[in-house]
Design an enzyme around this catalytic site. Sequence first.
Site, PDB file in Angstrom:
ATOM      1  N   GLU A 127       0.853  -1.185   0.000  1.00 53.23           N
ATOM      2  CA  GLU A 127       0.000   0.000   0.000  1.00 53.23           C
ATOM      3  C   GLU A 127       0.897   1.247   0.000  1.00 53.23           C
ATOM      4  OE1 GLU A 127      -2.788   0.419   3.242  1.00 53.23           O
ATOM      5  OE2 GLU A 127      -3.818   2.061   2.255  1.00 53.23           O
ATOM      6  N   GLY A 267       2.692   2.345  10.877  1.00 52.00           N
ATOM      7  CA  GLY A 267       2.374   1.532  12.051  1.00 52.00           C
ATOM      8  C   GLY A 267       2.250   0.058  11.730  1.00 52.00           C
ATOM      9  N   ALA A 268       1.413  -0.261  10.763  1.00 52.32           N
ATOM     10  CA  ALA A 268       1.191  -1.658  10.412  1.00 52.32           C
ATOM     11  C   ALA A 268       0.364  -1.722   9.141  1.00 52.32           C
ATOM     12  CB  ALA A 268       0.458  -2.384  11.529  1.00 52.32           C
ATOM     13  N   MET A 269       0.234  -2.931   8.601  1.00 56.83           N
ATOM     14  CA  MET A 269      -0.430  -3.075   7.307  1.00 56.83           C
ATOM     15  C   MET A 269      -1.314  -4.315   7.293  1.00 56.83           C
ATOM     16  SD  MET A 269      -0.931  -1.832   4.395  1.00 56.83           S
ATOM     17  CE  MET A 269      -2.121  -2.625   3.333  1.00 56.83           C
ATOM     18  N   GLU A 270      -2.536  -4.122   6.788  1.00 57.35           N
ATOM     19  CA  GLU A 270      -3.608  -5.111   6.918  1.00 57.35           C
ATOM     20  C   GLU A 270      -3.656  -6.165   5.813  1.00 57.35           C
ATOM     21  OE1 GLU A 270      -4.044  -1.780   6.188  1.00 57.35           O
ATOM     22  OE2 GLU A 270      -5.637  -1.510   4.713  1.00 57.35           O
ATOM     23  N   ASN A 271      -2.536  -6.518   5.178  1.00 59.89           N
ATOM     24  CA  ASN A 271      -2.542  -7.505   4.101  1.00 59.89           C
ATOM     25  C   ASN A 271      -3.404  -8.713   4.460  1.00 59.89           C
ATOM     26  OD1 ASN A 271      -0.209  -5.966   3.031  1.00 59.89           O
ATOM     27  ND2 ASN A 271       0.775  -6.854   4.830  1.00 59.89           N
ATOM     28  N   HIS A 303      -6.960  -2.467  14.988  1.00 62.32           N
ATOM     29  CA  HIS A 303      -7.158  -1.698  13.752  1.00 62.32           C
ATOM     30  C   HIS A 303      -6.894  -2.568  12.514  1.00 62.32           C
ATOM     31  CE1 HIS A 303      -6.935   2.063  11.282  1.00 62.32           C
ATOM     32  NE2 HIS A 303      -6.103   1.316  10.558  1.00 62.32           N
ATOM     33  N   GLU A 304      -5.737  -3.211  12.484  1.00 58.13           N
ATOM     34  CA  GLU A 304      -5.392  -4.006  11.294  1.00 58.13           C
ATOM     35  C   GLU A 304      -6.336  -5.192  11.161  1.00 58.13           C
ATOM     36  OE1 GLU A 304      -3.510  -2.394   9.448  1.00 58.13           O
ATOM     37  OE2 GLU A 304      -2.686  -1.068  10.989  1.00 58.13           O
ATOM     38  N   GLU A 326     -10.022   3.824   6.123  1.00 58.27           N
ATOM     39  CA  GLU A 326      -9.242   4.275   7.284  1.00 58.27           C
ATOM     40  C   GLU A 326     -10.108   4.986   8.330  1.00 58.27           C
ATOM     41  OE1 GLU A 326      -6.634   2.998   7.907  1.00 58.27           O
ATOM     42  OE2 GLU A 326      -5.822   2.339   5.974  1.00 58.27           O
TER      43      GLU A 326
HETATM   44  N1  TRP Z   1      -3.183   0.759   5.700  1.00 54.62           N
HETATM   45  C1  TRP Z   1      -2.300   0.921   6.819  1.00 54.62           C
HETATM   46  C2  TRP Z   1      -3.166   1.172   8.034  1.00 54.62           C
HETATM   47  O1  TRP Z   1      -3.590   0.290   8.655  1.00 54.62           O
HETATM   48  C3  TRP Z   1      -1.331   2.022   6.713  1.00 54.62           C
HETATM   49  C4  TRP Z   1      -0.400   2.113   5.566  1.00 54.62           C
HETATM   50  C5  TRP Z   1      -0.567   2.757   4.410  1.00 54.62           C
HETATM   51  C6  TRP Z   1       0.946   1.750   5.553  1.00 54.62           C
HETATM   52  N2  TRP Z   1       0.566   2.795   3.676  1.00 54.62           N
HETATM   53  C7  TRP Z   1       1.517   2.205   4.374  1.00 54.62           C
HETATM   54  C8  TRP Z   1       1.722   1.064   6.461  1.00 54.62           C
HETATM   55  C9  TRP Z   1       2.868   2.052   4.094  1.00 54.62           C
HETATM   56  C10 TRP Z   1       3.055   0.894   6.165  1.00 54.62           C
HETATM   57  C11 TRP Z   1       3.628   1.391   5.012  1.00 54.62           C
HETATM   58  O2  TRP Z   1      -3.540   2.249   8.360  1.00 54.62           O
HETATM   59 ZN    ZN Z   2      -5.695   1.502   8.596  1.00 50.40          ZN
END
Ligand code: TRP
Ligand code: ZN
Length: 882
Positions: A127, A267-271, A303-304, A326
């Site tokens: 993302e 912070g983190a990523m919801e893959n 959140h994720e 978001e």
């Molecule tokens: N979608 C992620 C979230 O939970 C945030 C996100 C967007 C992100 N781009 C990113 C995380 C790039 C890490 C690197 O809000």
């Molecule tokens: Zn998010």
Amino acid sequence: MYRDTPHAVRLKDYQPPEFLIDRVDLHFELDPDRTLVESILQLRRNPAATRGDGSLVLHGEQLDLEAIEIDGHPLTGSEFGVDQDSLTLHRIPDRFSLLTRVRIHPSLNTALEGLYQSGDMLCTQCEAEGFRRITYFLDRPDVMARFTTTLVADKARFPVLLSNGNPIEARDLDGGRHLVRWEDPFPKPSYLFALIAGDLSAIEDRFTTASGREVMLKIFVEPQNVDKCDHAMRSLKKAMRWDEERFGREYDLDIFMIVAVSHFNMGAMENKGLNVFNDKFVLARPDTATDVDFDGIESVIAHEYFHNWTGNRITCRDWFQLSLKEGFTVYRDQEFSADVGSRGVKRISDVRLLRAHQFSEDAGPMAHPVRPDSYIEINNFYTATVYQKGAEVVRMQANLLGPEAFRRATDLYFERHDGQAVTTEDFVRCMEDASGCDLTQFRRWYEQAGTPELTAEGEFDAETGVYTLSVRQFTPPTPGQPEKSPFHVPLAIGLLGADGEDLPLRLEGESEVPRAGTRVLELRKEEERFRFVGLSAKPVPSLLRAFPAPVKLRFEQSDEDLMFLMAHDSDGFNRWDAAQTLMQRLLLTLVRDPDHVVPDRFCDAFRSALLDTAGDQALLAEVLTLPTEGYLADQMDVVDVDGIHRAHAVLERRIGECLRADLLGVYRANAGDGSPYAFTPQAVGRRAIRNLALHYLMQAPDAEILGLCQDQFANGDNMTDVMAALSLLANHGGTEGKAALEAFYRRWSKESLVIDKWFAVQASCSREDALNQVLHLMEHPDFSLRNPNRVRSLIGVFCNANQVRFHAPDGGGYRFLADRVLELDPLNPQIASRLLKSMIRWRRFDRVRQSLMCAELHRILDTEELSKDVYEVASKALEAAQ
Ligand code: TRP
Ligand code: ZN
């Protein structure tokens, strides 16, 4: 890096994709220096596409193309074209299979987008537009495909190979390699793709969903961190249960995985099925992480996880709709934290954050609506407006609909749009369809930027017993939006009688007398009047209870009324807000008049709040915390950096002196009882009030106080207490400060997240030589520009949490920031551009500082080969004011 002026992408130019991709087959031969990616895409013309000229353009950046075939036939040079960021296929059939083979270079990837190396592992971040750095694709969220991913790597070096979905095959290959294949049954956009390869350890658990599905839960970390995963796992299970109960949402795969990575941009990523985290939001042990860290982990894990429905099952049509996922997901994680912790305290910290970051964004040169209408670089729009204001906009709809209708509306949303890529408009329509509410005017919250300013006036007529409240709204201009239409604003208010109890609020013309308590009025016009009847005496109004809308309020209320509210308001949030307003007033008076004497009644009010043991300690700590220097700056037309710093110090010292005995009493009364650390609202509250007492006491410490602080530093059994003491000692300075910093470093030099705290504490230290200290720390062997957490701890904290030193009148802070931005930009444009945002509100300062900041912004903009990220921020910062 750009050559010509980068161009803006606009919402109004949206076109559906010309082709859709039904299936993706990816095959990776993983190697940090040279990874092979073979991709087979099943493409077909989109029946909904509006144009199409027989060719097709795929996204792709930094890819070395080695082979390309359509339906098994290699293409000749005239059948395709490749440039910096795309692959064009000329003359293509309506349905075909495309094979590409590319090489990529994870170890050279410092931008941390696409496939990159972090320590000994390989990981991805796609993302918003990182997938195009892995292979050629239609890298946009409205193209949703089913993915199968085969990973091949050296087994000794990369024993763990993960991707989205369920594992369907694993076997050894020759040459010490092995293969693992993953299949994700849910169609998803490319930004949700992920893979991980590494020598990782995992903790495991299980979860049985409401309908009886067994889910395997795994958290993967580097082996030395397996003893820091329990809190994350507990948080995950809580979040899974909560989403079933509050939103009727169950998990949908057989396995859910979390991986902690130490190089991570956000912070983190919801893959899908494979959330990838900044390790800061996974790893915690009582002796290494503070209460704030435990809290952050709980909410980011939630959140994720919540994104699985709000983001993944239902995704965004385009990146202008980012707040669809978001804003809604932040609202969901806020509600989760409120339910599992203390609702009042949660609301206060969310509003604090909103006021500090979002209101200031709305008042600056990058102000944009919750649904922006143009961007140069989408990475610049992961903002407080899209996230936090977006959550407020969902919250307002939830409150306008009420809990039952809101639940019907979210059920409808999940049912109607499952498997689709949709817009914020689709979301609002579900709110309307399920409730019958008309949200036509409400939609402006998505379209207009800027923070509405409400001006309220109250008048009591003793003859008639009528209290009239007049409210006007005005929203200042923002870039591209010189004039605003009025918003639909929910106003939750109460009126207090002389005994401090809520009165019944009966509007003129109503026959029934409602129950005493809060009432929600709806402001729609530019100005409205609300007449409350049947009152026997002048009430004390409590406006904007629990902060019903993201607005600023101007209301002339006497100090006496504010103290009354601080003591009696039935709404905990407003007790806090009244205290904040009082303190803010006093502080701003002290800024303007350094000789002003802090009145005794202020200390008395502070004391009686402090000694009121009936309430929640955490809430009390919030009430007794002064507004930050940054927030005070936002309240001034021209920021008086030094005046604010001085006033803040004077008031804190005064509190420490005149309440010494009481603070000491509170400090002692809230000592731990010897039981081990617990992350419960009660225990967190106790530590918060105790450390706040120590904070005030340490503003003018004698030997006794200093001794207490040193003792807490040396013997504290948890990081919350140790860090609180360390930060106070470091600010105190002298041999005590130096010794504490050294001891802390020696003790924790192997724990990278703790060393981040060590850097941050020094960067936020307001002592005069802070910048020199920061420059010195840049040379420390543990400092690295390649680790975003480290950069944020040192550079980010100095520029954002050390106002008086960053804005030093000699411009040293500005030069420092610009140098770092230019140094970082070629390495990691996302981080460079985020740092730069601390300098874009230069117009709010005095002439001298304005010109110093302006010069640095020009120096940046005059640099060749800037990234789009930094270009957009610097150029918008310098654009003519409204
Ligand atoms: N979608 C992620 C979230 O939970 C945030 C996100 C967007 C992100 N781009 C990113 C995380 C790039 C890490 C690197 O809000
Ligand atoms: Zn998010």
